[in-house]
Design a protein around this motif. Sequence first.
Motif, PDB file in Angstrom:
ATOM      1  N   VAL A   1      -7.179   7.805   0.079  1.00  0.00           N
ATOM      2  CA  VAL A   1      -7.767   6.516   0.469  1.00  0.00           C
ATOM      3  C   VAL A   1      -6.668   5.492   0.743  1.00  0.00           C
TER       4      VAL A   1
ATOM      5  N   GLY B   1      -7.812   9.386  -4.534  1.00  0.00           N
ATOM      6  CA  GLY B   1      -7.384   7.993  -4.445  1.00  0.00           C
ATOM      7  C   GLY B   1      -6.170   7.831  -3.553  1.00  0.00           C
TER       8      GLY B   1
ATOM      9  N   SER C   1       0.658   3.987  -2.886  1.00  0.00           N
ATOM     10  CA  SER C   1       0.509   5.428  -2.645  1.00  0.00           C
ATOM     11  C   SER C   1       1.601   6.221  -3.352  1.00  0.00           C
TER      12      SER C   1
ATOM     13  N   HIS D   1       0.824  -1.206   0.000  1.00  0.00           N
ATOM     14  CA  HIS D   1       0.000   0.000   0.000  1.00  0.00           C
ATOM     15  C   HIS D   1       0.860   1.257   0.000  1.00  0.00           C
TER      16      HIS D   1
ATOM     17  N   ALA E   1      -4.853   6.335   3.969  1.00  0.00           N
ATOM     18  CA  ALA E   1      -5.683   5.959   5.119  1.00  0.00           C
ATOM     19  C   ALA E   1      -5.618   4.452   5.354  1.00  0.00           C
ATOM     20  N   ARG E   2      -5.579   3.690   4.289  1.00  0.00           N
ATOM     21  CA  ARG E   2      -5.431   2.230   4.427  1.00  0.00           C
ATOM     22  C   ARG E   2      -4.069   1.878   5.026  1.00  0.00           C
TER      23      ARG E   2
END
Length: 189
Positions: free
Chosen positions: A134, A131, A99, A95, A137-138
């Motif tokens: 998001v 995006g 990002s 992730h 945040a993940r």
Amino acid sequence: MTAEPSALAPAQPREGLVRNLVPPRLFARAPLLPIGLAGAAACGLTMLVAATLPAGEARWGGQLQMTMASVVAASIAWRATRLAMSPRQRAFRFHLFLSSVIWLAVQLASLAGTVRPDVLLQPLEYALLLGWFVVVARCWHLALRERLGRVEVAAVYLDSTAVFITIAAGVLLMLGPVAAVNPGAARLL
């Protein structure tokens, strides 16, 4: 039946240039060092290119530097993802890599908009930024999962939100008056 000795040998770097320049022991201790050094050199070269641009093209040079730094960040995150040992590390690092790739896409869209102002790419930049939020945040969720209780996790989220709002308000206070006077400067916000 025993395994071949070569199957048990530590992993060697696959990159040709990096493999020739970095001793295997150093690569085993600091696997991201070669990418960081190459990235620093590339960013330095980009700074030199930006410094040689005429005064009217300074925005283009600055955006080129941001794009190169994004490429370096994505490269480091990709290599870190490949070095992950556990599924939990792999998920977080993936992730993080995702990002950095989205951020690179934002920088490329911004660079294209700087080079060709007649092409309207701001809606694409904003969609990519949403995006990116998001995915970040993940990353927070993956980093905090199973480490803190529910109350502590809520406190971290609230604290992060307060810091983000404070920084956004500071940027708005500093750049808002400039953007109000010069409509072209609204892009800084």
